[in-house]
Design a protein around this motif. Structure first.
Motif, PDB file in Angstrom:
ATOM      1  N   PHE A  76     -16.048  25.442   0.651  1.00  0.00           N
ATOM      2  CA  PHE A  76     -14.898  25.521  -0.762  1.00  0.00           C
ATOM      3  C   PHE A  76     -13.203  25.381   0.400  1.00  0.00           C
ATOM      4  O   PHE A  76     -13.351  24.481   1.561  1.00  0.00           O
ATOM      5  CB  PHE A  76     -14.326  27.258  -0.482  1.00  0.00           C
ATOM      6  N   ALA A  77     -12.655  25.024  -0.707  1.00  0.00           N
ATOM      7  CA  ALA A  77     -11.160  24.704  -0.248  1.00  0.00           C
ATOM      8  C   ALA A  77      -9.923  25.441  -0.781  1.00  0.00           C
ATOM      9  O   ALA A  77     -10.154  26.226  -2.278  1.00  0.00           O
ATOM     10  CB  ALA A  77     -10.259  23.108  -0.614  1.00  0.00           C
ATOM     11  N   LEU A  78      -9.418  26.252  -0.202  1.00  0.00           N
ATOM     12  CA  LEU A  78      -8.052  26.888  -0.466  1.00  0.00           C
ATOM     13  C   LEU A  78      -7.318  26.283  -1.007  1.00  0.00           C
ATOM     14  O   LEU A  78      -6.652  25.057  -0.285  1.00  0.00           O
ATOM     15  CB  LEU A  78      -7.877  27.778   0.532  1.00  0.00           C
ATOM     16  N   LEU A 109      -9.969  29.796  -4.575  1.00  0.00           N
ATOM     17  CA  LEU A 109     -11.126  29.192  -3.718  1.00  0.00           C
ATOM     18  C   LEU A 109     -11.372  28.248  -4.515  1.00  0.00           C
ATOM     19  O   LEU A 109     -12.318  28.905  -5.818  1.00  0.00           O
ATOM     20  CB  LEU A 109     -11.774  30.164  -2.627  1.00  0.00           C
ATOM     21  N   GLN A 110     -11.512  26.737  -4.472  1.00  0.00           N
ATOM     22  CA  GLN A 110     -12.021  26.314  -5.467  1.00  0.00           C
ATOM     23  C   GLN A 110     -13.796  25.714  -4.726  1.00  0.00           C
ATOM     24  O   GLN A 110     -13.507  24.925  -3.539  1.00  0.00           O
ATOM     25  CB  GLN A 110     -11.620  25.188  -5.142  1.00  0.00           C
ATOM     26  N   SER A 111     -15.156  25.932  -5.039  1.00  0.00           N
ATOM     27  CA  SER A 111     -15.719  25.104  -4.968  1.00  0.00           C
ATOM     28  C   SER A 111     -15.997  23.904  -5.020  1.00  0.00           C
ATOM     29  O   SER A 111     -15.432  22.986  -6.045  1.00  0.00           O
ATOM     30  CB  SER A 111     -16.810  25.710  -5.925  1.00  0.00           C
ATOM     31  N   ARG A 153     -11.771  21.901 -12.840  1.00  0.00           N
ATOM     32  CA  ARG A 153     -12.074  22.595 -14.545  1.00  0.00           C
ATOM     33  C   ARG A 153     -10.168  23.150 -13.648  1.00  0.00           C
ATOM     34  O   ARG A 153      -9.283  22.633 -15.512  1.00  0.00           O
ATOM     35  CB  ARG A 153     -12.486  23.924 -14.025  1.00  0.00           C
ATOM     36  N   ILE A 154      -9.512  23.495 -13.317  1.00  0.00           N
ATOM     37  CA  ILE A 154      -8.256  23.953 -13.161  1.00  0.00           C
ATOM     38  C   ILE A 154      -7.005  22.500 -12.721  1.00  0.00           C
ATOM     39  O   ILE A 154      -6.525  22.845 -12.784  1.00  0.00           O
ATOM     40  CB  ILE A 154      -8.209  25.482 -11.715  1.00  0.00           C
ATOM     41  N   PRO A 171     -17.527  21.572  -8.649  1.00  0.00           N
ATOM     42  CA  PRO A 171     -15.990  21.289  -8.807  1.00  0.00           C
ATOM     43  C   PRO A 171     -15.774  22.702 -10.239  1.00  0.00           C
ATOM     44  O   PRO A 171     -14.343  22.755 -10.375  1.00  0.00           O
ATOM     45  CB  PRO A 171     -16.349  20.194  -9.756  1.00  0.00           C
ATOM     46  N   VAL A 172     -16.312  22.979 -10.859  1.00  0.00           N
ATOM     47  CA  VAL A 172     -16.226  23.850 -12.167  1.00  0.00           C
ATOM     48  C   VAL A 172     -15.290  25.112 -11.943  1.00  0.00           C
ATOM     49  O   VAL A 172     -15.015  26.081 -12.531  1.00  0.00           O
ATOM     50  CB  VAL A 172     -16.758  23.573 -13.142  1.00  0.00           C
TER      51      VAL A 172
END
Length: 153
Positions: A34-36, A50-52, A6-7, A56-57
């Motif tokens: 997650f990824a930072l 912190l992207q799941s 989303r971001i 992915p949203v």
């Protein structure tokens, strides 16, 4: 791993950048990967995400608590971070979640539930601090404004 967020839009995360939360995060126990990330378009690296990778949203803004509370140093027992051990001091990355409401002057961080990451093994846990000196909603807007003013001098 490729995903559409989303971001950040379409991204590719290399395996060596994946952070695993064996027990998930508070409120989202099924999200374990997650990824930072940081927003290259923003001039500040204070807030990262912190992207799941499971959803992915979902991305959560996070920051180093020392940026807004230089004396942040809660006691955490080894039992609570057992999944992260062994961990050298230089491999410990501590982050706190950021709440950004529509009224930015009410922006807060959660000092009660920091995220601890073993940057060597890329295993992480969100812990609960049993200390009233660390609130769930610690106001940071004024502090961030002062930091911005000092950087501009």
């Amino acid at each position: 791993m490729k995903l559409i967020t989303r971001i950040f839009g379409a991204i590719e995360i290399e395996d060596d950048k994946i952070i695993t939360f064996p027990k998930g995060i508070i409120g989202f126990p099924d999200m374990t990967l997650f990824a930072l990330m940081h927003d290259k378009d923003k001039d500040s690296n204070a807030i990262r995400w912190l992207q799941s990778l499971d959803d992915p949203v979902f991305a959560m803004p996070v920051m180093d608590p020392l940026y807004v509370k230089p004396d942040f140093n809660p006691g955490v027992s080894e039992e609570v971070i057992q999944d992260l051990l062994p961990m050298a001091d230089e491999d410990m990355l501590v982050l706190v979640t950021v709440t950004v409401p529509q009224d930015l002057t009410k922006m807060t961080v959660n000092l009660k539930g920091p995220i601890i990451i073993n940057s060597d093994s890329r295993v992480a846990a969100q812990v609960i601090i049993d200390d009233d000196d660390y609130p769930v909603k610690y106001p940071i807007y004024d502090y961030l404004q002062k930091q911005k003013e000092q950087a501009g001098k």
